[in-house]
Design an enzyme around this catalytic site. Structure first.
Site, PDB file in Angstrom:
ATOM      1  NE  ARG A  36      -3.656 -17.806 -28.560  1.00  0.00           N
ATOM      2  CZ  ARG A  36      -3.434 -16.465 -29.178  1.00  0.00           C
ATOM      3  NH1 ARG A  36      -4.442 -16.200 -30.121  1.00  0.00           N
ATOM      4  NH2 ARG A  36      -2.753 -15.529 -28.912  1.00  0.00           N
ATOM      5  CD  GLU A  38       0.264 -28.236 -22.807  1.00  0.00           C
ATOM      6  OE1 GLU A  38       0.443 -29.163 -21.824  1.00  0.00           O
ATOM      7  OE2 GLU A  38       0.255 -28.516 -24.120  1.00  0.00           O
ATOM      8  CB  ILE A  66     -11.938 -18.065 -26.982  1.00  0.00           C
ATOM      9  CG1 ILE A  66     -11.461 -16.870 -27.369  1.00  0.00           C
ATOM     10  CG2 ILE A  66     -11.612 -18.443 -25.562  1.00  0.00           C
ATOM     11  CD1 ILE A  66     -11.979 -15.800 -26.759  1.00  0.00           C
ATOM     12  CE1 TYR A 195      -9.964  -5.264 -25.914  1.00  0.00           C
ATOM     13  CE2 TYR A 195     -10.566  -3.030 -25.065  1.00  0.00           C
ATOM     14  CZ  TYR A 195     -10.159  -4.477 -24.752  1.00  0.00           C
ATOM     15  OH  TYR A 195     -10.038  -4.786 -23.632  1.00  0.00           O
ATOM     16  CE  LYS A 199     -12.979  -6.603 -24.527  1.00  0.00           C
ATOM     17  NZ  LYS A 199     -13.090  -8.069 -23.705  1.00  0.00           N
TER      18      LYS A 199
END
Length: 228
Positions: A36, A38, A66, A195, A199
């Site tokens: 994300r 650079e 994303i 989380y 998943k």
């Protein structure tokens, strides 16, 4: 024959960084380290090029967030325009709040699901059309996301069903977010971890993705879920 291309999302550190490092030694083709940020991505590229002699000729960096559909589209357009296709996709990018983070759990749930599930699905939607025959996809999941942590048997059955769709999984995680904001997610049978829930959803989606590719057997595309 076009040069093979591999992409690893969220790969400027941790598991993603290690995957890129290994791919430099075993993958014959171009490898995209994406991040994300650079600056952090280019720093990771420099580090790999200094320690892995094969990285200099194989590695490329491209910015990819994303959670941003424009960033995803820009990256997909770059892959299409530059290479015409994709051979390996490792969906590693994810977010996890620390246990001591003061952010309200409902907000944590929304951000985590938006990134780890919906962000990854958006990447898949953009890059799957570019997958060449014999391509391989890996969705990096987690042992924190075990289906058994959902106590609601109806939800668990829906996620494990051969008739499950990505849309149904999306509906379930959206319900989880609503319940999390109401602080009723555990009473509803969901796990206490955002989380872990993200998943679980990602692993369930992996099975759906493979079933869809099974309808195109001549392409020999395989999707796996990895739980490091």
């Amino acid at each position: 024959m076009s040069q093979r291309v591999a992409v690893v999302t969220g790969s400027n550190k941790g598991i993603g960084f290690a995957i890129v490092d290994k791919l430099c030694s075993v993958f014959d083709g171009t490898i995209y380290l994406t991040a994300r940020n650079e600056e952090l991505g280019l720093r990771a590229i420099k580090q790999l090029q200094a320690t892995n002699p094969t990285a200099r000729h194989k590695l490329r960096f491209h910015q990819l967030d994303i959670t941003n559909v424009e960033s995803i589209k820009h990256f997909a357009d770059h892959i299409q325009r530059t290479h015409g296709g994709l051979d390996v996709l490792v969906n590693n990018a994810a977010i996890a709040f620390k246990n001591a983070d003061p952010t309200p759990f409902g907000e944590q749930a929304e951000i985590t699901i938006r990134t780890n599930f919906f962000g990854t699905m958006n990447v898949c939607n953009a890059l799957f059309p570019l997958l060449r025959p014999h391509a391989r996809v890996v969705n990096v999941s987690s042992r924190a996301g075990m289906l058994e942590s959902i106590r609601n048997l109806e939800i668990r059955t829906l996620l494990a069903s051969n008739d499950t769709t990505v849309q149904l999984i999306a509906d379930i995680v959206n319900d989880f977010i609503i319940k999390a904001k109401q602080n009723s997610h555990q009473q509803a049978g969901y796990p206490k971890t955002a989380y872990g829930m993200s998943k679980i959803a990602l692993t369930a989606a992996t099975f759906v993705q493979q079933r869809l590719f099974d309808n195109q057997p001549n392409n020999d595309i395989v999707v796996n879920s990895l739980c490091p």
